[in-house]
Design a protein around this motif. Structure first.
Motif, PDB file in Angstrom:
ATOM      1  N   SER A  56       0.818  -1.212   0.000  1.00  0.00           N
ATOM      2  CA  SER A  56       0.000   0.000   0.000  1.00  0.00           C
ATOM      3  C   SER A  56       0.853   1.263   0.000  1.00  0.00           C
ATOM      4  CB  SER A  56      -0.921  -0.010   1.227  1.00  0.00           C
ATOM      5  OG  SER A  56      -1.491   1.256   1.458  1.00  0.00           O
ATOM      6  N   ILE A  57       1.819   1.358   0.933  1.00  0.00           N
ATOM      7  CA  ILE A  57       2.630   2.578   1.009  1.00  0.00           C
ATOM      8  C   ILE A  57       3.543   2.684  -0.205  1.00  0.00           C
ATOM      9  CG2 ILE A  57       4.533   1.589   2.369  1.00  0.00           C
ATOM     10  CD1 ILE A  57       3.025   5.117   2.708  1.00  0.00           C
ATOM     11  N   LEU A  58       4.054   1.541  -0.691  1.00  0.00           N
ATOM     12  CA  LEU A  58       4.922   1.567  -1.867  1.00  0.00           C
ATOM     13  C   LEU A  58       4.149   2.086  -3.080  1.00  0.00           C
ATOM     14  CD1 LEU A  58       7.832   0.748  -2.728  1.00  0.00           C
ATOM     15  CD2 LEU A  58       6.845  -1.421  -3.504  1.00  0.00           C
ATOM     16  N   ALA A  59       2.922   1.588  -3.264  1.00  0.00           N
ATOM     17  CA  ALA A  59       2.112   2.012  -4.403  1.00  0.00           C
ATOM     18  C   ALA A  59       1.758   3.488  -4.313  1.00  0.00           C
ATOM     19  CB  ALA A  59       0.838   1.171  -4.476  1.00  0.00           C
ATOM     20  N   SER A  60       1.379   3.950  -3.126  1.00  0.00           N
ATOM     21  CA  SER A  60       0.983   5.352  -2.980  1.00  0.00           C
ATOM     22  C   SER A  60       2.165   6.295  -3.199  1.00  0.00           C
ATOM     23  CB  SER A  60       0.358   5.597  -1.601  1.00  0.00           C
ATOM     24  OG  SER A  60       1.284   5.344  -0.575  1.00  0.00           O
ATOM     25  N   VAL A  61       3.350   5.903  -2.724  1.00  0.00           N
ATOM     26  CA  VAL A  61       4.541   6.735  -2.937  1.00  0.00           C
ATOM     27  C   VAL A  61       4.899   6.791  -4.417  1.00  0.00           C
ATOM     28  CG1 VAL A  61       7.034   6.869  -2.537  1.00  0.00           C
ATOM     29  CG2 VAL A  61       5.487   6.470  -0.623  1.00  0.00           C
ATOM     30  N   PHE A  62       4.815   5.647  -5.115  1.00  0.00           N
ATOM     31  CA  PHE A  62       5.131   5.641  -6.549  1.00  0.00           C
ATOM     32  C   PHE A  62       4.099   6.428  -7.354  1.00  0.00           C
ATOM     33  CE2 PHE A  62       8.374   2.549  -5.675  1.00  0.00           C
ATOM     34  CZ  PHE A  62       9.253   2.680  -6.741  1.00  0.00           C
ATOM     35  N   ILE A  63       2.838   6.349  -6.958  1.00  0.00           N
ATOM     36  CA  ILE A  63       1.812   7.164  -7.619  1.00  0.00           C
ATOM     37  C   ILE A  63       2.147   8.644  -7.475  1.00  0.00           C
ATOM     38  CG2 ILE A  63      -0.593   7.934  -7.445  1.00  0.00           C
ATOM     39  CD1 ILE A  63      -1.319   5.016  -6.773  1.00  0.00           C
ATOM     40  N   THR A  64       2.545   9.030  -6.262  1.00  0.00           N
ATOM     41  CA  THR A  64       2.902  10.434  -6.021  1.00  0.00           C
ATOM     42  C   THR A  64       4.123  10.842  -6.837  1.00  0.00           C
ATOM     43  OG1 THR A  64       2.026  10.255  -3.765  1.00  0.00           O
ATOM     44  CG2 THR A  64       3.470  12.119  -4.235  1.00  0.00           C
ATOM     45  N   MET A  65       5.157   9.993  -6.861  1.00  0.00           N
ATOM     46  CA  MET A  65       6.371  10.327  -7.618  1.00  0.00           C
ATOM     47  C   MET A  65       6.068  10.472  -9.110  1.00  0.00           C
ATOM     48  SD  MET A  65       9.575   8.283  -5.895  1.00  0.00           S
ATOM     49  CE  MET A  65       8.936   6.644  -6.185  1.00  0.00           C
ATOM     50  N   ILE A  66       5.268   9.557  -9.652  1.00  0.00           N
ATOM     51  CA  ILE A  66       4.925   9.632 -11.070  1.00  0.00           C
ATOM     52  C   ILE A  66       4.111  10.897 -11.359  1.00  0.00           C
ATOM     53  CG2 ILE A  66       3.584   8.534 -12.907  1.00  0.00           C
ATOM     54  CD1 ILE A  66       4.349   5.821 -11.590  1.00  0.00           C
ATOM     55  N   ALA A  67       3.172  11.202 -10.455  1.00  0.00           N
ATOM     56  CA  ALA A  67       2.314  12.365 -10.666  1.00  0.00           C
ATOM     57  C   ALA A  67       3.104  13.667 -10.650  1.00  0.00           C
ATOM     58  CB  ALA A  67       1.219  12.402  -9.595  1.00  0.00           C
ATOM     59  N   VAL A  68       3.983  13.831  -9.671  1.00  0.00           N
ATOM     60  CA  VAL A  68       4.749  15.086  -9.610  1.00  0.00           C
ATOM     61  C   VAL A  68       5.742  15.159 -10.762  1.00  0.00           C
ATOM     62  CG1 VAL A  68       4.461  15.338  -7.114  1.00  0.00           C
ATOM     63  CG2 VAL A  68       6.471  14.127  -7.995  1.00  0.00           C
ATOM     64  N   GLY A  69       6.218  14.004 -11.218  1.00  0.00           N
ATOM     65  CA  GLY A  69       7.121  14.007 -12.362  1.00  0.00           C
ATOM     66  C   GLY A  69       6.419  14.409 -13.644  1.00  0.00           C
ATOM     67  N   VAL A  70       5.199  13.921 -13.835  1.00  0.00           N
ATOM     68  CA  VAL A  70       4.426  14.272 -15.024  1.00  0.00           C
ATOM     69  C   VAL A  70       4.056  15.748 -15.014  1.00  0.00           C
ATOM     70  CG1 VAL A  70       2.232  13.913 -16.216  1.00  0.00           C
ATOM     71  CG2 VAL A  70       3.544  11.944 -15.384  1.00  0.00           C
ATOM     72  N   GLN A  71       3.660  16.240 -13.832  1.00  0.00           N
ATOM     73  CA  GLN A  71       3.290  17.657 -13.720  1.00  0.00           C
ATOM     74  C   GLN A  71       4.503  18.554 -13.959  1.00  0.00           C
ATOM     75  OE1 GLN A  71       1.584  18.009  -9.822  1.00  0.00           O
ATOM     76  NE2 GLN A  71      -0.153  16.666 -10.314  1.00  0.00           N
ATOM     77  N   ASN A  72       5.658  18.129 -13.436  1.00  0.00           N
ATOM     78  CA  ASN A  72       6.933  18.822 -13.647  1.00  0.00           C
ATOM     79  C   ASN A  72       6.773  20.340 -13.615  1.00  0.00           C
ATOM     80  OD1 ASN A  72       9.592  19.370 -14.134  1.00  0.00           O
ATOM     81  ND2 ASN A  72       9.604  18.629 -16.240  1.00  0.00           N
ATOM     82  N   ASN A  73       6.515  20.850 -12.419  1.00  0.00           N
ATOM     83  CA  ASN A  73       6.276  22.281 -12.258  1.00  0.00           C
ATOM     84  C   ASN A  73       7.543  23.121 -12.353  1.00  0.00           C
ATOM     85  OD1 ASN A  73       3.495  21.932 -11.855  1.00  0.00           O
ATOM     86  ND2 ASN A  73       3.834  21.383  -9.702  1.00  0.00           N
ATOM     87  N   GLY A  74       8.670  22.452 -12.559  1.00  0.00           N
ATOM     88  CA  GLY A  74       9.913  23.198 -12.690  1.00  0.00           C
ATOM     89  C   GLY A  74      10.344  23.880 -11.413  1.00  0.00           C
ATOM     90  N   ALA A  75      10.014  23.257 -10.288  1.00  0.00           N
ATOM     91  CA  ALA A  75      10.369  23.852  -8.997  1.00  0.00           C
ATOM     92  C   ALA A  75      11.880  23.854  -8.824  1.00  0.00           C
ATOM     93  CB  ALA A  75       9.713  23.060  -7.868  1.00  0.00           C
ATOM     94  N   PRO A  76      12.437  24.940  -8.297  1.00  0.00           N
ATOM     95  CA  PRO A  76      13.894  24.992  -8.104  1.00  0.00           C
ATOM     96  C   PRO A  76      14.346  23.994  -7.036  1.00  0.00           C
ATOM     97  CG  PRO A  76      12.839  26.877  -7.068  1.00  0.00           C
ATOM     98  CD  PRO A  76      11.772  26.176  -7.849  1.00  0.00           C
ATOM     99  N   PRO A 123      -4.871  17.799  -6.672  1.00  0.00           N
ATOM    100  CA  PRO A 123      -6.128  17.395  -6.021  1.00  0.00           C
ATOM    101  C   PRO A 123      -6.576  15.969  -6.346  1.00  0.00           C
ATOM    102  CG  PRO A 123      -6.306  19.609  -6.911  1.00  0.00           C
ATOM    103  CD  PRO A 123      -5.000  19.063  -7.403  1.00  0.00           C
ATOM    104  N   LEU A 124      -6.633  15.622  -7.628  1.00  0.00           N
ATOM    105  CA  LEU A 124      -7.134  14.303  -8.001  1.00  0.00           C
ATOM    106  C   LEU A 124      -6.176  13.195  -7.596  1.00  0.00           C
ATOM    107  CD1 LEU A 124      -9.144  12.446  -9.398  1.00  0.00           C
ATOM    108  CD2 LEU A 124      -7.965  12.907 -11.578  1.00  0.00           C
ATOM    109  N   ILE A 125      -4.889  13.342  -7.930  1.00  0.00           N
ATOM    110  CA  ILE A 125      -3.912  12.295  -7.620  1.00  0.00           C
ATOM    111  C   ILE A 125      -3.733  12.146  -6.112  1.00  0.00           C
ATOM    112  CG2 ILE A 125      -1.548  11.502  -7.979  1.00  0.00           C
ATOM    113  CD1 ILE A 125      -3.293  11.442 -10.459  1.00  0.00           C
ATOM    114  N   SER A 126      -3.841  13.249  -5.371  1.00  0.00           N
ATOM    115  CA  SER A 126      -3.746  13.166  -3.912  1.00  0.00           C
ATOM    116  C   SER A 126      -4.849  12.284  -3.350  1.00  0.00           C
ATOM    117  CB  SER A 126      -3.827  14.560  -3.295  1.00  0.00           C
ATOM    118  OG  SER A 126      -2.678  15.308  -3.595  1.00  0.00           O
ATOM    119  N   LYS A 127      -6.031  12.420  -3.898  1.00  0.00           N
ATOM    120  CA  LYS A 127      -7.141  11.574  -3.447  1.00  0.00           C
ATOM    121  C   LYS A 127      -6.842  10.095  -3.728  1.00  0.00           C
ATOM    122  CE  LYS A 127     -10.734  15.072  -4.121  1.00  0.00           C
ATOM    123  NZ  LYS A 127     -11.981  15.427  -4.841  1.00  0.00           N
TER     124      LYS A 127
END
Length: 453
Positions: free
Chosen positions: A197-217, A299-303
């Motif tokens: 469960s925690i492994l899947a949720s962490v990977f979902i988060t990593m993939i989501a932030v990578g796709v969004q790629n907000n270019g944060a410094p 919002p959506l991926i966090s849910k």
């Protein structure tokens, strides 16, 4: 009358020998003067000492790799990338070493089943009461942090569709029901679900932030102050703070001498996952990363991530709760046949202990409804000693009288004195910064329906 702990005859024993010569043969009988809490289970109704090493390892992974990983990206943001990586690797290696010391202390004194027993070995009745009280309080605080995270998850998933107090009560009830089994073996398969469960949720988060790629410094180092910097350090320490449960887990191993295998399974997984998750999530979110980190995925991926993480939010808290219940249960019934009975008194006592501790955890969660501040307070008060400081004391006790008998002993003695110092530093500074952080964030959300962050 409960049997008194009797020290084994003094022997020369140190941590650098992971498997002493006397332990090479697993058929070596345990001397009669070294008695554990569960005694002879040959004809017992309920048998506790049945865990295999990999089941123990899974329980350790589920108990340790849960809430801690969710706070690490924020810790990286508070310290900068370079200091955070150094601390993650350094504290992880040190936690492995201190875990081995706890395993060696249990091997040296097989009667130990919790921190209270270890305290009695160190300092008699005073040590037993002090460490027993500290362990139960620490575990209850960890249980509270899981209720708090469950409330945060439900607020995110439902967009705060109902009162946060209601979500907290729901988390309490679910956790209590899952805590009813009396042996750790019955929870070992749940621990696998928790880890997935925690492994899947962490990977979902990593993939989501990578796709969004907000270019944060991404900053290699950052300017910070004592309060924010040390709060980040304590969150890293909390990620490795499973040690308080190690004696209880070893006590139910079929062969406690297999503990180093379970510890290596835990540490290889948690150090790797922590570094990958912390760096990737921080890389794509920057200083705006949230704690818990699942809230940074949008919002959506966090849910979705919180929904996937609910099993580990519940199960990891349940495992810590089980260790807490077992301490109280052993304290009441040690040395009696009630330990292995299924009659109404045994069952009702276990249920009553569990319900009482979960209610106490819920009260704490409602009183300190800020996730990172609660983790800092827990780390300062307890994890500083259970993960680091006490292990140094255990080593010094086992090697009393031979601290400077060889160059290797001198080095190890200095190392363990430093470990005790690290525990004291984490406790003292951690109490100051967590207390100030809680003071600077007035608990207006305490016992309220407002959204828990």
């Amino acid at each position: 009358m409960a049997p008194q702990i009797v020290d084994a005859p003094p022997t020369t024993f140190d941590i650098e020998t992971v498997r002493p010569a006397s332990l090479d043969e697993k058929k070596d009988p345990i001397p009669p003067y070294q008695q554990d809490a569960f005694g002879d289970e040959e004809f017992a109704e309920i048998k506790y000492k049945v865990l295999k090493w990999w089941q123990c390892g899974l329980l350790m992974v589920a108990e340790t790799v849960s809430l801690g990983v969710l706070s690490l990206p924020k810790a990286v943001a508070g310290l900068g990338l370079a200091p955070a990586i150094v601390l993650l690797v350094g504290l992880g290696i040190l936690a492995t070493y201190t875990g081995l010391i706890i395993g060696q202390f249990k091997t040296r004194y097989p009667q130990i089943s919790n921190m209270a027993d270890a305290g009695e070995v160190l300092a008699g009745r005073f040590g037993r009461e002090a460490l027993g009280f500290a362990q139960i309080l620490f575990l209850v605080f960890v249980m509270a942090s899981h209720i708090l995270t469950f409330t945060t998850a439900m607020n995110t998933i439902t967009e705060s569709a109902t009162c946060s107090i209601v979500f907290g009560v729901v988390g309490l009830i679910i956790s209590f029901v899952c805590s009813i089994p009396r042996t750790l073996e019955k929870m070992s398969w749940l621990s696998l679900v928790s880890f997935i469960s925690i492994l899947a949720s962490v990977f979902i988060t990593m993939i989501a932030v990578g796709v969004q790629n907000n270019g944060a410094p991404m900053q290699v180092t950052v300017e910070t102050d004592l309060i924010h910097g040390f709060t980040a350090v304590t969150n890293i320490v909390f990620a490795f703070s499973g040690h308080a449960a190690f004696f209880g887990l070893m006590a139910e191993l079929k062969d406690p001498r297999d503990f180093p295998k379970a510890l290596c399974l835990l540490q290889s997984i948690d150090i790797s996952l922590y570094i990958i998750a912390a760096i990737v999530i921080y890389r794509y979110t920057g200083s705006d990363v949230t704690s818990p980190a699942l809230g940074s995925a949008g919002p959506l991926i966090s849910k979705i991530a919180y929904g996937v993480a609910i099993p580990t939010i519940i199960i990891a808290g349940v495992i810590n709760g089980h260790i807490a219940f077992k301490y109280v249960y052993i304290r009441i019934f040690r040395g009696t046949d009630r330990m292995h009975k299924r009659d109404w008194l045994a069952v009702s006592s276990w249920i009553g202990i569990g319900l009482g501790l979960w209610i106490l955890a819920w009260i704490i969660a409602e009183a300190i409804p800020i996730f990172s501040n609660l983790l800092s307070l827990i780390t300062a008060l307890f994890a500083s000693w259970f993960t680091y400081g006490l292990s140094g004391i255990f080593w010094l006790y086992m090697n009393k009288g031979i601290w400077f008998s060889s160059p290797r002993k001198v080095v190890l003695t200095l190392l363990n004195v430093c470990i005790v110092g690290i525990g004291g530093c984490l406790c003292g500074l951690g109490l100051y910064v967590s207390g100030k952080a809680i003071h600077d964030n007035p608990s207006s959300a305490s016992f309220s329906c407002s959204r828990v962050e």
